[in-house]
Design an enzyme around this catalytic site. Structure first.
Site, PDB file in Angstrom:
ATOM      1  N   HIS A   6       0.834  -1.197   0.000  1.00  0.00           N
ATOM      2  CA  HIS A   6       0.000   0.000   0.000  1.00  0.00           C
ATOM      3  C   HIS A   6       0.873   1.253   0.000  1.00  0.00           C
ATOM      4  CE1 HIS A   6      -3.771   2.121   1.916  1.00  0.00           C
ATOM      5  NE2 HIS A   6      -3.245   2.823   0.929  1.00  0.00           N
ATOM      6  N   HIS A   8       1.325   5.166  -2.137  1.00  0.00           N
ATOM      7  CA  HIS A   8       0.769   6.139  -3.082  1.00  0.00           C
ATOM      8  C   HIS A   8       1.832   7.184  -3.421  1.00  0.00           C
ATOM      9  CE1 HIS A   8      -3.251   4.576  -2.467  1.00  0.00           C
ATOM     10  NE2 HIS A   8      -3.215   4.842  -1.178  1.00  0.00           N
ATOM     11  N   HIS A 178     -10.563   1.466  -2.105  1.00  0.00           N
ATOM     12  CA  HIS A 178     -10.010   2.706  -1.545  1.00  0.00           C
ATOM     13  C   HIS A 178     -10.782   3.916  -2.042  1.00  0.00           C
ATOM     14  CE1 HIS A 178      -7.220   5.392   0.280  1.00  0.00           C
ATOM     15  NE2 HIS A 178      -6.256   4.494   0.417  1.00  0.00           N
ATOM     16  N   GLU A 284       1.740   2.577   3.928  1.00  0.00           N
ATOM     17  CA  GLU A 284       1.172   3.770   3.307  1.00  0.00           C
ATOM     18  C   GLU A 284       2.049   5.008   3.540  1.00  0.00           C
ATOM     19  OE1 GLU A 284      -3.141   6.065   2.864  1.00  0.00           O
ATOM     20  OE2 GLU A 284      -2.855   4.634   4.483  1.00  0.00           O
TER      21      GLU A 284
END
Length: 339
Positions: A6, A8, A178, A284
């Protein structure tokens, strides 16, 4: 090996946000731009944005690979129409692809879809296929609420979503469920909307026969599953009321949870309640929580530290969480990253 499932691109060069701001400003006058060609980001800018941020933190913590997708809060599917989302998703996915090309040993892509509220979900399929077949991405992010906190589209059990599910199975990729930014003042984006959506998605699956229809479907519910592990007894009780004899059999061949839970008691609970085979390591970083915990002196999102401290897990079980489960759920990663 440690795979973070996970991640981004929250540290993308500032030119990306400037381009998006211009696109949003000209929603009613798209002829004024910006054009796709107006976005200029060099490889050196991408390298700097990664090496000084995600990759530096990965090296500090001994994380080898991150499954990397566009910034979730930037997806903002509620803005504009499908054409707006299609252009924006393509730009963001291409940037993530460039990251995977510049750092092939450390980053593998997952796709943002060009969702738009009320629009046929099959419009997302061309971008999805491009990302998997051409970019080598290993998963997708699926927003169950493209309206941005108003929940106007059907639940995940509805036939509306079936074209995506059929393509996921055909391409052998999972979906991280998500949401994006909340535009509803009742729900803080990362503190409420994200966790609400995680719990809501799980409940939609519990109250449907989705996985009987699509037994090969794989969902990753992030942020530790929202309220799910904490209220496992509630879900078991509700399942009993609905004459579902075995919640594990109904859901846990298809649903998985990540470890984006930012304190030791939360990780202890997650690993005690949820079977090890259903837990994937994730942090994350850099995400919703970026600071150091004053109680411990360590970063809140240093989730490897929490997992290492769980006494009830054997070394083999920790290896499953750190690597093995990700290789099963995101099976295409095995074509990209060798053991």
């Amino acid at each position: 090996m440690i795979i973070d499932c996970h991640g981004h691109y929250t540290t993308a060069p500032k030119a990306l946000k400037a381009w998006r701001d211009a696109q949003v400003a000209n929603l009613s006058t798209p002829h004024l731009g910006p054009k796709v060609s107006d976005l200029k980001i060099s490889d050196d800018e991408i390298r700097e944005s990664i090496e000084e941020n995600q990759l530096a933190r990965m090296r500090e913590r001994g994380i080898d690979v991150t499954i990397f997708s566009p910034q979730a809060s930037f997806m903002t599917h509620h803005i504009g129409d499908f054409n707006t989302s299609a252009t924006w998703a393509a730009l963001c996915n291409e940037l993530c692809y460039r990251v995977t090309q510049l750092f092939p040993k450390h980053f593998v892509g997952a796709a943002m879809l060009p969702q738009s509220p009320g629009v046929d979900i099959s419009t997302c399929l061309p971008e999805m296929r491009k990302c998997v077949n051409e970019y080598g991405f290993v998963g997708i992010n699926l927003n169950p609420d493209p309206s941005g906190g108003h929940w106007r589209d059907p639940p995940l059990s509805h036939p509306y979503w079936h074209p995506i599910y059929q393509e996921m199975i055909a391409l052998d990729v999972p979906a991280m469920i998500h949401v994006s930014t909340s535009c509803n003042d009742c729900f803080h984006t990362t503190g409420a909307h994200y966790l609400n959506a995680d719990t809501t998605a799980f409940m939609q699956c519990l109250t449907s026969d989705l996985f009987a229809q699509f037994p090969q479907l794989r969902f990753l519910i992030p942020h530790g599953g929202g309220a799910v592990p904490y209220h496992w007894g509630r879900f078991r009780g509700l399942a009993k009321d609905m004459d579902i004899p075995d919640i594990n059999q109904k859901l846990l061949n298809n649903i998985y949870f990540d470890t984006c839970v930012y304190h030791q008691p939360g990780i202890n609970l997650l690993t005690e309640v949820i079977p090890v085979k259903n837990i994937l390591f994730a942090s994350e970083t850099f995400g919703a929580v970026k600071d150091i915990d004053p109680d411990t002196g360590f970063y809140f999102d240093d989730t490897r530290r929490y997992l290492n401290a769980v006494d009830g897990l054997s070394n083999q079980e920790k290896e499953m969480i750190f690597e093995g489960n990700a290789r099963q759920v995101f099976s295409r990663i095995n074509n990209r990253i060798s053991k």
